[in-house]
Design an enzyme around this catalytic site. Structure first.
Site, PDB file in Angstrom:
ATOM      1  N   PHE A  91      -1.704  30.648  51.984  1.00  0.00           N
ATOM      2  CA  PHE A  91      -2.030  30.601  53.399  1.00  0.00           C
ATOM      3  C   PHE A  91      -2.207  29.133  53.792  1.00  0.00           C
ATOM      4  O   PHE A  91      -2.717  28.323  53.032  1.00  0.00           O
ATOM      5  CB  PHE A  91      -3.336  31.343  53.682  1.00  0.00           C
ATOM      6  CG  PHE A  91      -3.179  32.832  53.813  1.00  0.00           C
ATOM      7  CD1 PHE A  91      -1.940  33.435  53.875  1.00  0.00           C
ATOM      8  CD2 PHE A  91      -4.296  33.649  53.892  1.00  0.00           C
ATOM      9  CE1 PHE A  91      -1.795  34.808  54.009  1.00  0.00           C
ATOM     10  CE2 PHE A  91      -4.180  35.024  54.038  1.00  0.00           C
ATOM     11  CZ  PHE A  91      -2.926  35.601  54.087  1.00  0.00           C
ATOM     12  N   HIS A 134       5.154  34.460  43.131  1.00  0.00           N
ATOM     13  CA  HIS A 134       3.886  34.613  43.835  1.00  0.00           C
ATOM     14  C   HIS A 134       3.658  36.108  44.092  1.00  0.00           C
ATOM     15  O   HIS A 134       2.559  36.611  43.861  1.00  0.00           O
ATOM     16  CB  HIS A 134       3.896  33.813  45.136  1.00  0.00           C
ATOM     17  CG  HIS A 134       2.552  33.691  45.766  1.00  0.00           C
ATOM     18  ND1 HIS A 134       1.476  33.151  45.112  1.00  0.00           N
ATOM     19  CD2 HIS A 134       2.096  34.058  46.990  1.00  0.00           C
ATOM     20  CE1 HIS A 134       0.410  33.184  45.900  1.00  0.00           C
ATOM     21  NE2 HIS A 134       0.763  33.736  47.045  1.00  0.00           N
ATOM     22  N   HIS A 154      -4.508  39.837  42.890  1.00  0.00           N
ATOM     23  CA  HIS A 154      -4.352  38.467  43.393  1.00  0.00           C
ATOM     24  C   HIS A 154      -5.670  37.728  43.196  1.00  0.00           C
ATOM     25  O   HIS A 154      -6.649  37.993  43.892  1.00  0.00           O
ATOM     26  CB  HIS A 154      -3.972  38.523  44.873  1.00  0.00           C
ATOM     27  CG  HIS A 154      -3.508  37.213  45.427  1.00  0.00           C
ATOM     28  ND1 HIS A 154      -3.820  35.991  44.871  1.00  0.00           N
ATOM     29  CD2 HIS A 154      -2.738  36.924  46.527  1.00  0.00           C
ATOM     30  CE1 HIS A 154      -3.281  35.022  45.579  1.00  0.00           C
ATOM     31  NE2 HIS A 154      -2.612  35.567  46.586  1.00  0.00           N
ATOM     32  N   CYS A 186      -4.365  30.202  47.927  1.00  0.00           N
ATOM     33  CA  CYS A 186      -3.699  30.873  46.799  1.00  0.00           C
ATOM     34  C   CYS A 186      -2.885  29.931  45.917  1.00  0.00           C
ATOM     35  O   CYS A 186      -2.376  30.350  44.868  1.00  0.00           O
ATOM     36  CB  CYS A 186      -2.782  31.965  47.325  1.00  0.00           C
ATOM     37  SG  CYS A 186      -3.491  32.937  48.660  1.00  0.00           S
ATOM     38  N   GLU A 228       9.936  35.132  49.646  1.00  0.00           N
ATOM     39  CA  GLU A 228      10.090  34.526  48.323  1.00  0.00           C
ATOM     40  C   GLU A 228      11.456  34.844  47.715  1.00  0.00           C
ATOM     41  O   GLU A 228      12.119  33.966  47.158  1.00  0.00           O
ATOM     42  CB  GLU A 228       8.979  35.006  47.392  1.00  0.00           C
ATOM     43  CG  GLU A 228       9.005  34.334  46.030  1.00  0.00           C
ATOM     44  CD  GLU A 228       7.731  34.556  45.225  1.00  0.00           C
ATOM     45  OE1 GLU A 228       7.512  33.803  44.253  1.00  0.00           O
ATOM     46  OE2 GLU A 228       6.949  35.471  45.560  1.00  0.00           O
ATOM     47  N   LYS A 235       0.760  40.033  39.429  1.00  0.00           N
ATOM     48  CA  LYS A 235      -0.290  40.501  40.344  1.00  0.00           C
ATOM     49  C   LYS A 235      -0.311  42.021  40.410  1.00  0.00           C
ATOM     50  O   LYS A 235      -1.332  42.621  40.760  1.00  0.00           O
ATOM     51  CB  LYS A 235      -0.077  39.924  41.748  1.00  0.00           C
ATOM     52  CG  LYS A 235      -0.403  38.441  41.882  1.00  0.00           C
ATOM     53  CD  LYS A 235      -0.250  37.983  43.321  1.00  0.00           C
ATOM     54  CE  LYS A 235      -0.599  36.503  43.498  1.00  0.00           C
ATOM     55  NZ  LYS A 235       0.378  35.595  42.865  1.00  0.00           N
TER      56      LYS A 235
END
Length: 402
Positions: free
Chosen positions: A390, A294, A331, A162, A305, A326
């Protein structure tokens, strides 16, 4: 160290087929997430996504090109066409030799992989198209952009899940800043919305069945999207000498590794990346007015976050605006940071902060100004774009108004 500016931007994503369409949708808080449309979708538990609806490859490319271009490559070429057209650049001679491409993607040609696995394993065919490998390889989009626009300088692909787009744009920024290139075409793309792609993500049990609601207490997971965002990064003096319109300046970049867990994010890793980008930009923390988060809509990401932002900015965190687009486009995995940079540039150029839509219930662990549901007019001079992947790989970009 040379200064780096952005002189072109292009996109295709669930919100629009151009930058103008996309930013208009962001201003309106429009949702591009809906029912998925592809073969065997009824076999899936997750049936929503940010899909580019009504897209016809034959309207954009000829039959020979379609045989070579996976959907993620097609999206990249369309976004690159818009970005380079806006920049006004044409590449030849010395400029071509000093211009390259760095793009991010996570899955690469996943549509091609899915189609051909089905052909071999389900339909029992013993032959596949001779161009399957060059069509599905992760660097296909970067290679085709370089060929389409005669870009002969540093060119490669970054795959960091990502964070792929942000890592790619960070490399492009550094290549120009250190003098290795004059112009870099950069950003990222992804097209995982096929049966195998969604089925794989289902296994993680992090997907929502109804909506992406970042930072809202009743959020229940992320929603996948697809698309591309591409930018022209250019050395400042070169852009100024030719009278180019400058959209924004890239002023900082940082990347860190959590070195902790393959899927669970780390507050410390995220905070080090955020702080590092601000330090690299050489601006005070108080100068940052907006962060494109994010913000995936998962409990693990959102809480981590927000905690990282609060940790870095302290009392100034209460004055920051932080939103997740998003919630509108889903995403885009390896392409997500690139499409989200459009919201950062919109904030700097137009004074419009994209909202976090779908926000329904306050979460005390996400007690920041998340610009809920409606876009906001506000003047900001410095913005950040966060990407936390990830594998614990983090990448944060800092931009300043031109």
């Amino acid at each position: 160290m040379k200064r780096v500016v952005i002189t072109g931007q292009g996109t295709i994503n669930p919100l629009g087929r151009s930058v103008a369409e996309t930013t208009e949708a962001m201003r309106e808080g429009r949702c591009g997430i809906g029912a998925l449309e592809f073969r065997d979708v009824e076999r899936l538990a997750i049936r929503i996504g940010g899909q580019v609806k009504g897209y016809d490859p034959e309207a954009e490319f000829n039959r020979q090109q379609i045989a070579l271009y996976d959907r993620f490559t097609q999206f990249t070429l369309l976004a690159a066409r818009e970005a380079i057209s806006q920049s006004g650049l044409s590449f030849g001679g010395e400029l071509a030799a000093r211009s390259g491409v760095v793009l991010g993607t996570s899955g690469g040609g996943l549509q091609t992989s899915d189609e051909n696995y089905r052909s071999v394993y389900e339909e029992g065919k013993n032959r596949v198209h001779p161009f399957v490998v060059p069509k599905l390889m992760n660097n296909a989009a970067a290679s085709h952009v370089s060929m389409a626009f005669n870009l002969k300088g540093p060119s490669f692909t970054v795959a960091t899940a990502c964070a792929s787009s942000n890592h790619a744009m960070g490399q492009a920024f550094n290549l120009i800043r250190c003098g290795m290139a004059t112009v870099m075409v950069t950003g990222g793309s992804e097209s995982m919305l096929c049966f195998g792609g969604v089925k794989a993500w289902e296994g993680l049990r992090v997907m929502s069945r109804d909506a992406c609601r970042p930072f809202s207490a009743n959020r229940n997971g992320m929603v996948q999207g697809e698309g591309a965002g591409v930018f022209v990064f250019e050395e400042y003096e070169h852009a100024r000498a030719r009278g180019a319109e400058i959209l924004a300046e890239v002023i900082g970049f940082a990347m860190t590794s959590d070195a902790a867990d393959i899927v669970m994010p780390s507050k410390q890793g995220a905070a080090r990346a955020i702080r590092g980008a601000v330090e690299d930009a050489r601006v005070p923390l108080e100068a940052v007015g907006y962060i494109n988060a994010h913000g995936t809509g998962t409990a693990a990401n959102d809480k981590t976050e927000c905690a990282a932002v609060a940790d870095v900015f302290g009392a100034h965190a209460d004055s920051l605006m932080i939103s997740s687009t998003k919630s509108m486009h889903g995403h885009l995995i390896g392409g997500t940071g690139a499409v989200e940079l459009l919201a950062c540039i919109m904030a700097l150029r137009d004074g419009v902060i994209a909202p976090t839509i779908g926000y329904e219930e306050a979460d005390p662990e996400c007690a920041l100004d998340v610009v809920p549901n409606e876009a906001r007019e506000a003047k900001v001079d410095v913005v950040l774009s966060n990407a936390f992947a990830f594998g614990g790989l983090n990448a944060v970009l800092a931009l300043r108004a031109a």
